[in-house]
Scaffold this motif. Sequence first.
Motif, PDB file in Angstrom:
ATOM      1  N   LYS A 167      12.485  25.429 -15.013  1.00  0.00           N
ATOM      2  CA  LYS A 167      11.313  24.634 -14.630  1.00  0.00           C
ATOM      3  C   LYS A 167      10.299  24.522 -15.762  1.00  0.00           C
ATOM      4  O   LYS A 167       9.198  24.049 -15.566  1.00  0.00           O
ATOM      5  N   GLY A 168      10.669  25.001 -16.977  1.00  0.00           N
ATOM      6  CA  GLY A 168       9.805  24.865 -18.144  1.00  0.00           C
ATOM      7  C   GLY A 168       8.766  25.954 -18.297  1.00  0.00           C
ATOM      8  O   GLY A 168       7.872  25.848 -19.128  1.00  0.00           O
ATOM      9  N   ASP A 195      15.890  31.475 -12.570  1.00  0.00           N
ATOM     10  CA  ASP A 195      15.790  30.216 -13.314  1.00  0.00           C
ATOM     11  C   ASP A 195      15.964  30.378 -14.813  1.00  0.00           C
ATOM     12  O   ASP A 195      15.895  29.403 -15.552  1.00  0.00           O
ATOM     13  N   LEU A 196      16.187  31.613 -15.285  1.00  0.00           N
ATOM     14  CA  LEU A 196      16.365  31.829 -16.725  1.00  0.00           C
ATOM     15  C   LEU A 196      17.787  31.472 -17.139  1.00  0.00           C
ATOM     16  O   LEU A 196      18.741  31.943 -16.539  1.00  0.00           O
ATOM     17  N   GLY A 205       3.437  29.755 -18.971  1.00  0.00           N
ATOM     18  CA  GLY A 205       3.620  28.392 -18.488  1.00  0.00           C
ATOM     19  C   GLY A 205       2.426  27.928 -17.687  1.00  0.00           C
ATOM     20  O   GLY A 205       1.345  28.524 -17.741  1.00  0.00           O
ATOM     21  N   VAL A 206       2.604  26.862 -16.913  1.00  0.00           N
ATOM     22  CA  VAL A 206       1.512  26.304 -16.116  1.00  0.00           C
ATOM     23  C   VAL A 206       1.737  26.463 -14.614  1.00  0.00           C
ATOM     24  O   VAL A 206       0.875  26.106 -13.823  1.00  0.00           O
ATOM     25  N   ASN A 207       2.887  27.001 -14.210  1.00  0.00           N
ATOM     26  CA  ASN A 207       3.182  27.262 -12.801  1.00  0.00           C
ATOM     27  C   ASN A 207       3.589  28.719 -12.631  1.00  0.00           C
ATOM     28  O   ASN A 207       3.933  29.398 -13.595  1.00  0.00           O
ATOM     29  N   ASN A 208       3.574  29.188 -11.370  1.00  0.00           N
ATOM     30  CA  ASN A 208       3.991  30.552 -11.065  1.00  0.00           C
ATOM     31  C   ASN A 208       5.461  30.757 -11.406  1.00  0.00           C
ATOM     32  O   ASN A 208       6.274  29.838 -11.294  1.00  0.00           O
TER      33      ASN A 208
END
Length: 160
Positions: free
Chosen positions: A35-36, A144-145, A65-68
Amino acid sequence: MKRKQYFTAALVALLAVGLLATAACKHSGMGVTSKGQLLKLNINSPTDLPENGEDNLDITVSNRGVNNIEDVLVDVQLPPQLVVLDQTNERGVEVSHTPGSNMYSFVFGKVQPGEDSTLRFRVRTAFGTFRETGDVKVTAWQRDLPGDKLFETRVIKLRE
């Protein structure tokens, strides 16, 4: 004129090798999720300690990042030359440890953007006949890694 070009080329090559070496050292401790999000794993420890010396061994899990980032699992394996006197962590982190073992497992439910969450071990050295500890091994998982895991290791040497 040729000497100047050789010098410039050698300098650029040296800088490139130095940059590659520093990037390679940190690469194992950072990963980008699908998810970046950038998940970062660091071990902060003294480079050397005397016999029976005490200090903190800190493991930091960061979200750049910008999200949890959710459901981060971290395993810490300590060498037998380090005796754990105390272990503390941030709120919201679940800890699992079997007394007498050198393996600790942590679950981070959610790591917020820009957050650094620290796992702190107060340790005492017991080198015996060794000149350095075995590896302090830290492994982090997150679904997600890519490649599933981040690894970091550290060694503490005997100060004489």
